[in-house]
Design a protein around this motif. Sequence first.
Motif, short mmCIF file in Angstrom:
data_model
loop_
_atom_site.label_atom_id
_atom_site.label_comp_id
_atom_site.label_asym_id
_atom_site.label_seq_id
_atom_site.Cartn_x
_atom_site.Cartn_y
_atom_site.Cartn_z
N TYR A 15 47.05 -38.78 30.12
CA TYR A 15 47.77 -38.13 31.21
C TYR A 15 47.15 -36.78 31.51
CZ TYR A 15 51.31 -41.68 30.27
OH TYR A 15 51.95 -42.88 30.08
N THR A 41 53.16 -33.85 29.38
CA THR A 41 53.19 -34.53 30.67
C THR A 41 53.41 -36.03 30.48
OG1 THR A 41 51.68 -32.90 31.63
CG2 THR A 41 51.88 -35.00 32.78
N THR A 91 56.52 -38.20 31.81
CA THR A 91 56.30 -39.36 32.68
C THR A 91 57.07 -40.57 32.17
OG1 THR A 91 54.08 -38.57 33.24
CG2 THR A 91 54.54 -40.91 33.63
#
Length: 735
Positions: free
Chosen positions: A346, A451, A455
């Motif tokens: 990511y 992150t 997500t």
Amino acid sequence: MLIVMAILAITGLFIGVMNDAANFLNSAIGSKAAPVKIIMAVASVGIIVGAVTSSGMMEVARSGMFNPALFSFRDVMILYASVMLANIILLDIYNTMGLPTSTTVALVFCLLGAALAVSIVIITQNDEISIQAIGEYINSTRAMAILAGILLSVILSFACGTFVMYVSRVIFSFRYHNIFNRFGAFWSGISFTAIVYFALFKGLRGFLKDSDFFNYVDEHLVMSLFVLWLLCSTFLFFLQRFKVNILKLNILAGTFSLSLAFAGNDLVNFIGVPVAGYDSYMAALDSQDMNMSMGILNNDSSANILYLLVAAGTIMIITLWTSKRALSVSKTELSLSSQNEGEEKYGSSMVSRGLVRAAMNINSFYERVMPQKVQNFMASRFETLPEEEREGGSYDLIRATVNLTTASILISIATNLKLPLSTTYVCFMVSMGSSLADRAWGRESAVYRITGVMTVVSGWFVTGFGAFTIAFVVGLALMYGGNYAIIGVSILCGWMLIRSNIKKNKEAAQQQKQVVTHAKDTKGIVEECLAEVCDTMNQVTRIYDRTMIAVFKENRKVLRDMVQQSNDLFYHSRERKYKIVPLLIRLQDNEINTGHYYVQVVDYMSEIAKSLLHITRPCFDHIDNNHEGMTKEQIEDLMKINDDVETIFSRINIMLKNSDFADLELILELRDELFESIAEAFKRQLKRIKNKESSTKTSLLYLTILNETKTMMLQTRNLVKSQSYFLEHKNKPEQ
């Protein structure tokens, strides 16, 4: 509809195992507690035991989300068909994206969406029923409880995983073997107690719930757990004296219990709806009334469905062993929790960067107020092992045990308190919390991993909305479209599954091939990677030439393809750079020179791919935005430059293929001539700009192509030079 549901039930079992395999395989695979085949065998035993001893409770599918007494047989069958179609589509989308999700949440919200769609049609077609009566048809309380469970499981699991891992690491550190030999049996006894209790009272709850033993343990829980801990600790202590690795035994036991609970409790998510549909069909067949009320679904099914449970467990095991996609979801969690550095899946986000900065400020405050001796002691407990001393997995056996134990304890507590926690959410967030506490999220990776977690978590909340929406739309389509809609949506669903399955199997096969390649000896890996230089240069030659021609002809389709191909080439070269450091660590002393030139070659390939991308992307954007094309003079200049580039690339490709660099000086002369042509083209373009013979956008594109072409040729010449040095030094011993 019954036939469609039966087919989709089998498909659902396949997809469900692909999605939920991460829950009970990750810790064992991530720590490499045993060979993968042994881990799979243990999980298979857990699955079949869980399936056979499952209580087969189908109340969620039968009456959990709606009041079946207000629905006719036809309405219920359409509702169930909508749920199965929507559930399959939703889970396949998540598996394709490599994101873990909850099959329980998917089922509940698919039921809610389909029930709402069917209820609305029933009410609108009956003038005697008001829309306010929708609350009598739908049970929204259960859905709200699931939503509350999601939030609770995310926060509680992460916090518990962080705390338990931190305490465990302070006690044992990364060099845990000596202290573990003394006190490990007592610590592992806690873990074993939690796992045994979890297996008995979560996985086998339906099988044991009416037994005297079950009732006695429930009434004397604290004393029962203490006695169980003493027995487990004593047993593990003696095993340890016989040189048995009780950590690995613990991890395999945890894998067994989680897979048992998965099969025993989540089976309803896959076959609950088809079984309820079958019961509805048999009830209607007995009464010979196709419009009968389905209030019978309020009763528990008394049918003997043992053969269905055995069949379902068998399908799960076959999927676990044969599907290349079963481990794709696991890779998401392992990449976010790995102790090893590498390319992150990511990117970064503003929120993750802010959180990391806040954590760094807190750490600075901690360093100011905490005595230096305490800081030194804590730092020593979290000092990671050198690469050569690590056990080879994404993390060690201590963390794997913490993951399984904490997840088992939390799910056991939730079961006793009747809280709707999701096993997927608990397992994932415990793993993320333990990685944070274990300092796997360092300054090099924290932003990207936060992150990634955000997500995945946001995807969980989207699951409910997505499941509800898809089921609602499919339900309306089936209610109004009848048999034609059922056939059409079923074909669409099948086509989506086949297409995504073929694509993911190809990707999984390619990844497996890369894993096999990575396992080769270091020297073989280096030579194989260098062989990619020829392939890379061939691709660069073709993409550059086709891009120039497509710009001249303003061919948008070809330019779009060239952008995609150059983008793939760039990301592949970037992945290769992330593999440099682990490879260099394994180099022998007499291969240092080889490693030096190999690093240069990889870096130059990356720069060439980047320059090519900076040519193809602006070209596509220019034509895609319908800007003015190149003038005749610009095309003539670029055609000459393209011919010169193609000549140089052709000679370079021959040199690389034959490993004969005798014409290296000739390449240098041709490059200098090309640079003179580029300089002349610059001067002519400046005159055109001054005379306003070219638009601003076209001039900028023209100058960009010239600049990036020059950069690409500089890096290409450097690449060839480093390749020649590599071949010259690879067999020389270190001086």
